[in-house]
Design an enzyme around this catalytic site. Sequence first.
Site, PDB file in Angstrom:
ATOM      1  N   CYS A 136      58.153  73.641  37.193  1.00  0.00           N
ATOM      2  CA  CYS A 136      56.800  73.142  37.424  1.00  0.00           C
ATOM      3  C   CYS A 136      56.835  71.650  37.171  1.00  0.00           C
ATOM      4  CB  CYS A 136      55.791  73.821  36.498  1.00  0.00           C
ATOM      5  SG  CYS A 136      54.099  73.221  36.720  1.00  0.00           S
ATOM      6  N   GLU A 160      55.130  73.044  44.949  1.00  0.00           N
ATOM      7  CA  GLU A 160      56.590  73.150  45.026  1.00  0.00           C
ATOM      8  C   GLU A 160      57.009  72.683  46.415  1.00  0.00           C
ATOM      9  OE1 GLU A 160      59.484  72.734  43.504  1.00  0.00           O
ATOM     10  OE2 GLU A 160      58.683  74.220  42.093  1.00  0.00           O
TER      11      GLU A 160
END
Length: 271
Positions: free
Chosen positions: A2, A114
């Site tokens: 993350c 992402e």
Amino acid sequence: MCGRYAASRRPEDLVGVFEVEKWEPEETLAPDWNVAPTKEVYAVLERPLKDADSPRPVRQLRTLKWGLVPSWSKSPEGAARMINARAETIAEKPSFKRAFSARRCILPADGYYEWVTGSGERELEVEGKKKRPRKQPYFVTPADGSVFAMAGLYEFWRDRTLPDDHPSAWWVTCSVITTEAEKGPLGVAPEEGPHSLADIHPRMPLMLTPDRWDAWLDPRHTDVEDLRGMLAAPPEGLMRAYPVATTVSNVRNNGPELLTELEGPEVGTLF
């Protein structure tokens, strides 16, 4: 992993969702659709209140800095490298194991970003025609629109170069716990693109479902083996993922338009 996420919920809403008992309005943060390492972020945690008559833990909404600095660190310079803690090794790593046993938190988010390298871009990279291939960003969020409750850790670090009464004498920092990305089908998948989170990236933030919040936040739970059980992945099919504009790749860009779903990827064929 993350490395970037969105957090636009109002603190008043988070107080209600997480049944927070204490929140200081002066710690209010502006909505942030492009949260990057070292920024200030909201965290839900439980600990006794300073100078309170009772030692019981109180659920609080606090503002922390994203990028954990271990209490024993000589300087905070490595904070940007401590934004993630792997669930598989969290109980053994010196930087995280003490926080794992007593200083756990929830980091509320709308979802996380992402990046995926397109097949054409990968071919150019292999052929040596492109050193830095373009990547298509995806936004991953709960399919039902609920808060993404990311499991986290927090830590206190004392800056010994400052006097005790200095407002920056103590740093309170945090890290997002990551786990293996789900290989099962997404709850809502794009027509063109990934069908599972693992198609996007092998890692993902560990999402805590509401039934785990109380036990996770309670600092009186210190048994490592019991805590390991809370690191299990949530049920599959709770998430959705969709492509967003590449403007999110620049941390200077920030606004609700970053979450706008595209009809298809901007960066060629991905899958």
